[in-house]
Each structure stands twice: as C-alpha cells, then as structure tokens.
Motif scaffolding. Sequence first.
Motif, PDB file in Angstrom:
ATOM      1  N   VAL A  86       0.847  -1.187   0.000  1.00  0.00           N
ATOM      2  CA  VAL A  86       0.000   0.000   0.000  1.00  0.00           C
ATOM      3  C   VAL A  86       0.889   1.244   0.000  1.00  0.00           C
ATOM      4  CG1 VAL A  86      -1.727   1.305   1.293  1.00  0.00           C
ATOM      5  CG2 VAL A  86      -1.868  -1.184   1.200  1.00  0.00           C
ATOM      6  N   ALA A  87       0.669   2.124  -0.970  1.00  0.00           N
ATOM      7  CA  ALA A  87       1.469   3.348  -1.065  1.00  0.00           C
ATOM      8  C   ALA A  87       1.074   4.326   0.026  1.00  0.00           C
ATOM      9  CB  ALA A  87       1.282   3.981  -2.444  1.00  0.00           C
ATOM     10  N   ARG A  88       2.056   4.884   0.696  1.00  0.00           N
ATOM     11  CA  ARG A  88       1.802   5.847   1.768  1.00  0.00           C
ATOM     12  C   ARG A  88       1.850   7.253   1.177  1.00  0.00           C
ATOM     13  NH1 ARG A  88       6.794   3.684   4.925  1.00  0.00           N
ATOM     14  NH2 ARG A  88       7.407   3.657   2.740  1.00  0.00           N
ATOM     15  N   LEU A  89       0.723   7.931   1.241  1.00  0.00           N
ATOM     16  CA  LEU A  89       0.577   9.269   0.663  1.00  0.00           C
ATOM     17  C   LEU A  89       0.417  10.301   1.767  1.00  0.00           C
ATOM     18  CD1 LEU A  89      -0.051  11.268  -1.719  1.00  0.00           C
ATOM     19  CD2 LEU A  89      -2.449  10.585  -1.448  1.00  0.00           C
ATOM     20  N   LEU A  90       1.258  11.326   1.747  1.00  0.00           N
ATOM     21  CA  LEU A  90       1.109  12.458   2.658  1.00  0.00           C
ATOM     22  C   LEU A  90       0.657  13.668   1.851  1.00  0.00           C
ATOM     23  CD1 LEU A  90       1.463  14.014   5.350  1.00  0.00           C
ATOM     24  CD2 LEU A  90       3.831  14.451   4.632  1.00  0.00           C
ATOM     25  N   VAL A  91      -0.417  14.301   2.302  1.00  0.00           N
ATOM     26  CA  VAL A  91      -0.900  15.537   1.702  1.00  0.00           C
ATOM     27  C   VAL A  91      -0.824  16.614   2.772  1.00  0.00           C
ATOM     28  CG1 VAL A  91      -2.815  16.711   0.571  1.00  0.00           C
ATOM     29  CG2 VAL A  91      -2.475  14.249   0.214  1.00  0.00           C
ATOM     30  N   ALA A  92      -0.183  17.751   2.451  1.00  0.00           N
ATOM     31  CA  ALA A  92      -0.029  18.834   3.420  1.00  0.00           C
ATOM     32  C   ALA A  92      -0.466  20.152   2.795  1.00  0.00           C
ATOM     33  CB  ALA A  92       1.424  18.928   3.896  1.00  0.00           C
ATOM     34  N   VAL A  93      -1.492  20.775   3.381  1.00  0.00           N
ATOM     35  CA  VAL A  93      -1.977  22.058   2.851  1.00  0.00           C
ATOM     36  C   VAL A  93      -1.490  23.240   3.672  1.00  0.00           C
ATOM     37  CG1 VAL A  93      -4.048  20.914   1.972  1.00  0.00           C
ATOM     38  CG2 VAL A  93      -4.168  22.171   4.120  1.00  0.00           C
ATOM     39  N   GLY A  94      -0.721  22.989   4.744  1.00  0.00           N
ATOM     40  CA  GLY A  94      -0.179  24.071   5.533  1.00  0.00           C
ATOM     41  C   GLY A  94      -1.175  24.626   6.534  1.00  0.00           C
ATOM     42  N   THR A  95      -0.884  25.832   7.039  1.00  0.00           N
ATOM     43  CA  THR A  95      -1.680  26.418   8.112  1.00  0.00           C
ATOM     44  C   THR A  95      -2.395  27.699   7.695  1.00  0.00           C
ATOM     45  OG1 THR A  95       0.235  27.662   8.935  1.00  0.00           O
ATOM     46  CG2 THR A  95      -0.141  25.466   9.868  1.00  0.00           C
ATOM     47  N   ASP A  96      -2.337  28.066   6.437  1.00  0.00           N
ATOM     48  CA  ASP A  96      -3.010  29.280   5.988  1.00  0.00           C
ATOM     49  C   ASP A  96      -4.505  29.181   6.275  1.00  0.00           C
ATOM     50  OD1 ASP A  96      -2.460  31.801   4.024  1.00  0.00           O
ATOM     51  OD2 ASP A  96      -4.450  30.959   3.664  1.00  0.00           O
ATOM     52  N   LYS A  97      -5.104  30.304   6.659  1.00  0.00           N
ATOM     53  CA  LYS A  97      -6.516  30.294   7.063  1.00  0.00           C
ATOM     54  C   LYS A  97      -7.487  30.233   5.883  1.00  0.00           C
ATOM     55  CE  LYS A  97      -5.778  32.627  11.458  1.00  0.00           C
ATOM     56  NZ  LYS A  97      -6.022  31.396  12.236  1.00  0.00           N
ATOM     57  N   HIS A  98      -6.982  30.405   4.658  1.00  0.00           N
ATOM     58  CA  HIS A  98      -7.858  30.305   3.492  1.00  0.00           C
ATOM     59  C   HIS A  98      -8.166  28.825   3.200  1.00  0.00           C
ATOM     60  CE1 HIS A  98      -6.016  34.265   3.042  1.00  0.00           C
ATOM     61  NE2 HIS A  98      -7.061  34.596   2.322  1.00  0.00           N
ATOM     62  N   PRO A  99      -9.399  28.478   2.894  1.00  0.00           N
ATOM     63  CA  PRO A  99      -9.735  27.082   2.578  1.00  0.00           C
ATOM     64  C   PRO A  99      -9.128  26.652   1.249  1.00  0.00           C
ATOM     65  CG  PRO A  99     -11.622  28.501   2.165  1.00  0.00           C
ATOM     66  CD  PRO A  99     -10.587  29.370   2.831  1.00  0.00           C
ATOM     67  N   PHE A 100      -8.837  25.368   1.154  1.00  0.00           N
ATOM     68  CA  PHE A 100      -8.288  24.807  -0.081  1.00  0.00           C
ATOM     69  C   PHE A 100      -9.177  23.645  -0.499  1.00  0.00           C
ATOM     70  CE2 PHE A 100      -3.885  23.817  -2.154  1.00  0.00           C
ATOM     71  CZ  PHE A 100      -4.399  24.181  -3.379  1.00  0.00           C
ATOM     72  N   ASP A 101     -10.491  23.936  -0.617  1.00  0.00           N
ATOM     73  CA  ASP A 101     -11.468  22.895  -0.946  1.00  0.00           C
ATOM     74  C   ASP A 101     -11.217  22.252  -2.303  1.00  0.00           C
ATOM     75  OD1 ASP A 101     -12.855  23.267   1.450  1.00  0.00           O
ATOM     76  OD2 ASP A 101     -14.064  24.877   0.607  1.00  0.00           O
ATOM     77  N   ARG A 102     -10.651  22.986  -3.228  1.00  0.00           N
ATOM     78  CA  ARG A 102     -10.383  22.441  -4.566  1.00  0.00           C
ATOM     79  C   ARG A 102      -9.473  21.213  -4.472  1.00  0.00           C
ATOM     80  NH1 ARG A 102      -6.359  24.417  -8.604  1.00  0.00           N
ATOM     81  NH2 ARG A 102      -5.775  25.880  -6.961  1.00  0.00           N
ATOM     82  N   LEU A 103      -8.370  21.339  -3.745  1.00  0.00           N
ATOM     83  CA  LEU A 103      -7.450  20.209  -3.613  1.00  0.00           C
ATOM     84  C   LEU A 103      -8.107  19.053  -2.866  1.00  0.00           C
ATOM     85  CD1 LEU A 103      -4.766  18.772  -3.816  1.00  0.00           C
ATOM     86  CD2 LEU A 103      -3.950  20.106  -1.850  1.00  0.00           C
ATOM     87  N   VAL A 104      -8.809  19.339  -1.783  1.00  0.00           N
ATOM     88  CA  VAL A 104      -9.469  18.287  -1.013  1.00  0.00           C
ATOM     89  C   VAL A 104     -10.497  17.549  -1.876  1.00  0.00           C
ATOM     90  CG1 VAL A 104     -11.121  17.888   0.857  1.00  0.00           C
ATOM     91  CG2 VAL A 104      -9.067  19.243   1.278  1.00  0.00           C
ATOM     92  N   GLY A 105     -11.269  18.280  -2.656  1.00  0.00           N
ATOM     93  CA  GLY A 105     -12.255  17.643  -3.527  1.00  0.00           C
ATOM     94  C   GLY A 105     -11.604  16.740  -4.562  1.00  0.00           C
ATOM     95  N   TRP A 106     -10.521  17.202  -5.159  1.00  0.00           N
ATOM     96  CA  TRP A 106      -9.809  16.375  -6.135  1.00  0.00           C
ATOM     97  C   TRP A 106      -9.306  15.095  -5.484  1.00  0.00           C
ATOM     98  CZ3 TRP A 106      -6.286  20.640  -8.724  1.00  0.00           C
ATOM     99  CH2 TRP A 106      -7.086  21.433  -9.572  1.00  0.00           C
ATOM    100  N   LEU A 107      -8.738  15.217  -4.266  1.00  0.00           N
ATOM    101  CA  LEU A 107      -8.204  14.048  -3.572  1.00  0.00           C
ATOM    102  C   LEU A 107      -9.297  13.032  -3.263  1.00  0.00           C
ATOM    103  CD1 LEU A 107      -5.768  15.847  -1.129  1.00  0.00           C
ATOM    104  CD2 LEU A 107      -5.096  14.235  -2.936  1.00  0.00           C
ATOM    105  N   GLU A 108     -10.454  13.518  -2.811  1.00  0.00           N
ATOM    106  CA  GLU A 108     -11.562  12.614  -2.525  1.00  0.00           C
ATOM    107  C   GLU A 108     -11.970  11.842  -3.776  1.00  0.00           C
ATOM    108  OE1 GLU A 108     -13.990  15.033   0.971  1.00  0.00           O
ATOM    109  OE2 GLU A 108     -14.338  15.510  -1.147  1.00  0.00           O
ATOM    110  N   GLU A 109     -12.065  12.543  -4.880  1.00  0.00           N
ATOM    111  CA  GLU A 109     -12.471  11.899  -6.130  1.00  0.00           C
ATOM    112  C   GLU A 109     -11.453  10.864  -6.570  1.00  0.00           C
ATOM    113  OE1 GLU A 109     -13.536  13.131 -10.754  1.00  0.00           O
ATOM    114  OE2 GLU A 109     -13.202  14.695  -9.253  1.00  0.00           O
TER     115      GLU A 109
END
Length: 202
Positions: free
Chosen positions: A11-34
């Motif tokens: 199983v490949a271990r994937l780390l995703v890090a969006v940092g601590t900026d207060k702006h939402p990054f829903d685009r990346l999260v949505g792509w990852l879910e899909e």
Amino acid sequence: MPRPRPGDTGVARLLVAVGTDKHPFDRLVGWLEEWHRTVADDVGPTVQHGHTRAPRMPGAVAFLGHDELQTAMAEADLVVCHGGPATILEARRHGHLPIVVPRDPTRGEHVDDHQLLFARRLGTAGMVALAETREALFEALTAGVADPSRFAVAADPDASETRRAAVERVGRIVEELVAASAGRRRARWRPWARPGRNGERR
C-alpha cells in the motif's frame, strides 16, 4: 526507490499537506476525494487539511506538529502539498519530488499569487511536479502509486545547517516574483517569522 519497511503490504503511503493558511483549499481536497475513491485499496493517506474542511477519506488530520510532520514525510512514498516554500523544501530534504498544487488567489485560496509564481518557477526547473489541474494531479498520483521512485530525489537529512540560508534565498525569490507580477504590491515575506503548527511560514 520506494522506502523499504518491515512487513510491507504494497500500500502506497501518501502524505498531503496544505499548511496552516486560514484560506480554505477545498479544490485540492475535492480532487483528492475523487481520486482516492478509485484507489482506496492501494493507498494509505494522511491528509493534513488545516483550516480546509476535513476530506471524506481515511487519514484526515487538521494539523501536525513539527515532529509529526517530519515523521510523516520520512515515512511517505509520495508527498502532495500546496505551494508553500517551507513545505516544498522540507519535502525535498526528505527525498521527495513533491507534487505541488499551488493555491490560487482568484479562487479565494490565498491573499496573493506568490505560490503560483514560485511553484511554476520550480516546476520549470524540475524541482517539483507541478499540478495546477485536476487532470495533472490525477496523472501524477497514478504514476506515483505505480512507481514511487519517479517522485524521489536524493534525501539530505543532515541539511539543517544550511536550511536557513536556503529558506532565505527562497524568500528573496518569492519577493522578486510577486514584485514582478503586474499590479501587485511588493510582498514582504519573512521566512523566519514565528512558524505555525506545521512549521509553515505562510
């Protein structure tokens, strides 16, 4: 080469890090879910989503402490991150060619376009795998799961002595890029400002 581990299950271990900026990054999260729905049995994700909504997939965590983030990077086969300079440098220090999805200010993901400018410059230099579109991200992730060595670089775990100088150079590059962007006010990026919970200088 993929990092060896006892009792490897494939199983490949994937780390995703969006940092601590207060702006939402829903685009990346949505792509990852899909994408994850198509590979759920082949990927073990850790998704540091910060102030963005938690993704509907395993491994979601809002924030990682500095030591936790270092451990996650060291153990990961693939790293996906936003265009934060400190995150990119840390990923490379741990031997990753990070797959970078820069935040886009026109979508409300950041205050300015320094991530776009910086990530594009590094992408051109071959220092990151730039993924500005859903298709580019899916292609990179699929290739990385099939062969993680495609997204590996020489690790330099003892680079702490030179990291400060490297980050300062990155800070100057970011300032120059933002200053050169039409109609933008010169950014004052302070690489040694007090870090957030992930060690990220936003």
